[in-house]
Design a protein around this motif. Sequence first.
Motif, PDB file in Angstrom:
ATOM      1  N   ASP A  28      20.638  50.730   3.971  1.00 48.84           N
ATOM      2  CA  ASP A  28      20.395  51.772   2.982  1.00 48.84           C
ATOM      3  C   ASP A  28      19.801  51.162   1.715  1.00 48.84           C
ATOM      4  O   ASP A  28      20.341  50.217   1.160  1.00 48.84           O
ATOM      5  CB  ASP A  28      21.741  52.432   2.673  1.00 48.84           C
ATOM      6  CG  ASP A  28      21.575  53.685   1.850  1.00 48.84           C
ATOM      7  OD1 ASP A  28      20.421  54.115   1.691  1.00 48.84           O
ATOM      8  OD2 ASP A  28      22.576  54.221   1.386  1.00 48.84           O
ATOM      9  N   GLY A  29      18.676  51.676   1.275  1.00 50.41           N
ATOM     10  CA  GLY A  29      18.070  51.218   0.025  1.00 50.41           C
ATOM     11  C   GLY A  29      17.295  49.925   0.135  1.00 50.41           C
ATOM     12  O   GLY A  29      16.790  49.409  -0.854  1.00 50.41           O
ATOM     13  N   GLU A  30      17.162  49.399   1.345  1.00 47.20           N
ATOM     14  CA  GLU A  30      16.505  48.113   1.519  1.00 47.20           C
ATOM     15  C   GLU A  30      14.975  48.274   1.559  1.00 47.20           C
ATOM     16  O   GLU A  30      14.464  49.318   1.946  1.00 47.20           O
ATOM     17  CB  GLU A  30      16.978  47.495   2.830  1.00 47.20           C
ATOM     18  CG  GLU A  30      16.876  45.993   2.885  1.00 47.20           C
ATOM     19  CD  GLU A  30      17.562  45.438   4.132  1.00 47.20           C
ATOM     20  OE1 GLU A  30      17.983  44.288   4.097  1.00 47.20           O
ATOM     21  OE2 GLU A  30      17.664  46.164   5.142  1.00 47.20           O
ATOM     22  N   PHE A  31      14.277  47.236   1.144  1.00 50.10           N
ATOM     23  CA  PHE A  31      12.815  47.199   1.228  1.00 50.10           C
ATOM     24  C   PHE A  31      12.456  46.239   2.349  1.00 50.10           C
ATOM     25  O   PHE A  31      12.577  45.032   2.197  1.00 50.10           O
ATOM     26  CB  PHE A  31      12.230  46.721  -0.109  1.00 50.10           C
ATOM     27  CG  PHE A  31      10.759  47.005  -0.271  1.00 50.10           C
ATOM     28  CD1 PHE A  31       9.833  46.532   0.638  1.00 50.10           C
ATOM     29  CD2 PHE A  31      10.299  47.750  -1.353  1.00 50.10           C
ATOM     30  CE1 PHE A  31       8.480  46.793   0.481  1.00 50.10           C
ATOM     31  CE2 PHE A  31       8.948  48.019  -1.519  1.00 50.10           C
ATOM     32  CZ  PHE A  31       8.046  47.545  -0.603  1.00 50.10           C
ATOM     33  N   VAL A  32      12.057  46.789   3.482  1.00 52.68           N
ATOM     34  CA  VAL A  32      11.774  45.958   4.652  1.00 52.68           C
ATOM     35  C   VAL A  32      10.278  45.954   4.914  1.00 52.68           C
ATOM     36  O   VAL A  32       9.635  47.001   4.867  1.00 52.68           O
ATOM     37  CB  VAL A  32      12.526  46.491   5.887  1.00 52.68           C
ATOM     38  CG1 VAL A  32      12.044  45.795   7.150  1.00 52.68           C
ATOM     39  CG2 VAL A  32      14.012  46.290   5.708  1.00 52.68           C
ATOM     40  N   ILE A  33       9.731  44.783   5.169  1.00 53.38           N
ATOM     41  CA  ILE A  33       8.303  44.683   5.452  1.00 53.38           C
ATOM     42  C   ILE A  33       8.083  44.190   6.870  1.00 53.38           C
ATOM     43  O   ILE A  33       8.654  43.184   7.278  1.00 53.38           O
ATOM     44  CB  ILE A  33       7.610  43.761   4.425  1.00 53.38           C
ATOM     45  CG1 ILE A  33       7.660  44.437   3.054  1.00 53.38           C
ATOM     46  CG2 ILE A  33       6.174  43.476   4.842  1.00 53.38           C
ATOM     47  CD1 ILE A  33       6.798  43.810   2.006  1.00 53.38           C
ATOM     48  N   LEU A  34       7.286  44.947   7.604  1.00 53.61           N
ATOM     49  CA  LEU A  34       6.869  44.508   8.934  1.00 53.61           C
ATOM     50  C   LEU A  34       5.538  43.792   8.742  1.00 53.61           C
ATOM     51  O   LEU A  34       4.592  44.368   8.217  1.00 53.61           O
ATOM     52  CB  LEU A  34       6.665  45.703   9.865  1.00 53.61           C
ATOM     53  CG  LEU A  34       7.805  46.709   9.997  1.00 53.61           C
ATOM     54  CD1 LEU A  34       7.389  47.842  10.924  1.00 53.61           C
ATOM     55  CD2 LEU A  34       9.046  46.031  10.531  1.00 53.61           C
ATOM     56  N   VAL A  35       5.496  42.528   9.160  1.00 51.75           N
ATOM     57  CA  VAL A  35       4.276  41.763   8.926  1.00 51.75           C
ATOM     58  C   VAL A  35       3.881  41.062  10.218  1.00 51.75           C
ATOM     59  O   VAL A  35       4.731  40.737  11.049  1.00 51.75           O
ATOM     60  CB  VAL A  35       4.486  40.766   7.756  1.00 51.75           C
ATOM     61  CG1 VAL A  35       5.509  39.712   8.122  1.00 51.75           C
ATOM     62  CG2 VAL A  35       3.183  40.133   7.327  1.00 51.75           C
ATOM     63  N   GLY A  36       2.578  40.886  10.385  1.00 52.02           N
ATOM     64  CA  GLY A  36       2.101  40.214  11.593  1.00 52.02           C
ATOM     65  C   GLY A  36       0.599  40.365  11.668  1.00 52.02           C
ATOM     66  O   GLY A  36       0.014  41.142  10.916  1.00 52.02           O
ATOM     67  N   PRO A  37      -0.029  39.618  12.560  1.00 50.53           N
ATOM     68  CA  PRO A  37      -1.483  39.725  12.692  1.00 50.53           C
ATOM     69  C   PRO A  37      -1.857  41.087  13.263  1.00 50.53           C
ATOM     70  O   PRO A  37      -0.995  41.793  13.787  1.00 50.53           O
ATOM     71  CB  PRO A  37      -1.830  38.605  13.674  1.00 50.53           C
ATOM     72  CG  PRO A  37      -0.589  38.366  14.441  1.00 50.53           C
ATOM     73  CD  PRO A  37       0.555  38.689  13.536  1.00 50.53           C
ATOM     74  N   SER A  38      -3.135  41.465  13.162  1.00 46.03           N
ATOM     75  CA  SER A  38      -3.508  42.792  13.663  1.00 46.03           C
ATOM     76  C   SER A  38      -3.304  42.834  15.172  1.00 46.03           C
ATOM     77  O   SER A  38      -3.506  41.846  15.864  1.00 46.03           O
ATOM     78  CB  SER A  38      -4.943  43.145  13.285  1.00 46.03           C
ATOM     79  OG  SER A  38      -5.777  42.049  13.475  1.00 46.03           O
ATOM     80  N   GLY A  39      -2.859  43.986  15.631  1.00 42.69           N
ATOM     81  CA  GLY A  39      -2.593  44.150  17.046  1.00 42.69           C
ATOM     82  C   GLY A  39      -1.205  43.729  17.467  1.00 42.69           C
ATOM     83  O   GLY A  39      -0.893  43.712  18.649  1.00 42.69           O
TER      84      GLY A  39
END
Lengths: 352, 312
Positions: A28-39
């Motif tokens: 709850d309230g977290e800032f999560v980033i999904l990161v990775g190369p395209s595709g």
Amino acid sequence: MATVSVRAVRKAFGSTEVLHGVDVEVEDGEFVILVGPSGCGKSTLLRMIAGLENVTRGEIAIGGRVVNNVAPKERDIAMVFQNYALYPHMTVHDNMAFSLSLLNAPKEVIAAKVGRAAEILGLQPYLQRYPRQLSGGQRQRVAMGRAIVRDPQVFLFDEPLSNLDAKLRVAMRAEIKDLHQRLGTTTIYVTHDQIEAMTMADKIVVMNGGNVEQMGGPLDLYDRPDNLFVAGFIGSPAMNFLKGEIRGGAFHTGDVALPLPLQVPSGAQDGRRVIYGIRPEHLLLDAAGVAATVHVTEPTGSETQVIMNLGTTQVVGAFRERITQKPGQSLHIAPDPALVHLFDEKTGTRLS
Amino acid sequence: MTDAKPISPAEADQRVDAEVSGGVTEGEGPQLLSWDSRARRIVTVYIPLVIFLIVLLFPFYWMAVTTFKPDNELLDYKNHNPFWISSPTLDNIKKLLFDTDYGHWLVTTMFVAIGSTFLSILASVLAAYAIQRLRFRGSDYVGLAIYAAYLVPPSILFIPLAQVVFQMGLFDTPFALILTYPTFLVPFCTWLLIGYFKSIPYELEECALIDGASRLQILRRITLPLAVPGLISAGIFAFTLSWNEFIYALAFISSTENKTVPVAILTELVSGDVYHWGALMAGALLGSLPVAVFYMFFVEYYVSSLTGAVKE
């Protein structure tokens, strides 16, 4: 505000599987980033959370409620798209008020909510303009305003900064982070830019080829990457990798011997083939160190990046000191043994 | 005219002068016929344009001239210049408007054109949106089938359609035409709109979905307002075709007062082998005015939607 749980989620388009069982927990309230190369499937995952793509297998829950078969509008989410997706035929005000007007909200409520969002984002002077009359950064803000107005449980961002120029990107980065700190809404953010991920996230999910490679705080990923992919992806300039083997308490590649990490991993016995990872900023100038031949120097002012040949491998070093050596001359360097990483040569996983 | 260096008009004039007087300025010989020279432009652009205009506009001119000619001038080219009117008259128009049902024909034609246009656009919008955006199973084939229907020529289709019209008791009513014109209007309009919908960014609709809009709300509040140029050009197309349609109107309407303008002027203003040329041309001229006016207002939309201009 709510938690988001992604459990063993798979996604296939026809016979092609693009997500192979992904698990992500967002507090709850977290800032999560999904990161990775395209595709790598990060945008697909985000679109599945938004309800724009079906879930082939697995479960997605928002605030404890499984939403696999819930329509996007009932998930209580707001999404900011890469190209902003502002309605071109509506003014800034109408763009922001659109979702509320669909709910038949009373005029005073709409005015109050749009007014508040405009105030937060500094958009008051532009409320009667059309999207085409705005600059890139302003459009970006309207897109965020549209999300804020709805007061959703979760914000979803799909590469929101990639259409902006470099300077504006840095400014908007800070703005989005500030916004999250003020509103405290759970946020899931997709980007391919690891700097964005490092600077903004509470938690980073590194994805590659439809799998989660590693999940954790930005500095955890930087300090203790689980595998070669994460080690190479996080950090700029990227980590140097040297192939070789462990012999007599040191790492040997070609004619060069480098010290093992201070805390020698249990699996690092003599004769083991490993990949030695050292970040450019963790290479130190040391007269007693090994000699490398300078290839190119790139001064940036605050530091100087040197591309050099260490034995047969090309490595990059980043030094605070001014480098006077010319190309072809040699530079004596030594890795900081506290910050050396060892990976298994075959599997690419970290030795610990 | 794209690959030439830009030169000032004065410079161009000088070069033309040089050409005309047969003189060659020093060192400039090979450049005399540059793409920008006025002589070249006259030969390659203006003369063809003028020829084109004459070919296109001459029928209209002939129509207009004939409309205002008295009969003696019309039938005697020896003593009168066929391209000019010596003593213009409104007799033909008077005859058309007061001795025939022309007003009635115009109203019928207008009613039929607007009715069938409205019906066709409505059906085409729904069909095009479904095919382009809902991507239901087999949507591609439905699209192709609609297009295939367009390839059946009206001259064949009117026989089975006549059966339908008779059995539904619509023969000799405007509805016989309003309901049959969509057979050729819907396919074209659908394809035009599919192309136009395709140019509207998909994210806008996804965003609206998340914002809480239903499919119909998206269509009404997002897609259609953005597709206005496409709708207008489909509308112009449908209106023009229905206005000028001949075969169905000839086959399905028999009573004089229910006829549309193209059929009526041909069947009512030719008695036996006597052509009432003046009135006939007056009818054609007045009949083509609404379409011309229609085009004048919307021609920009028409062009932009056919060439797929997209804006965000």
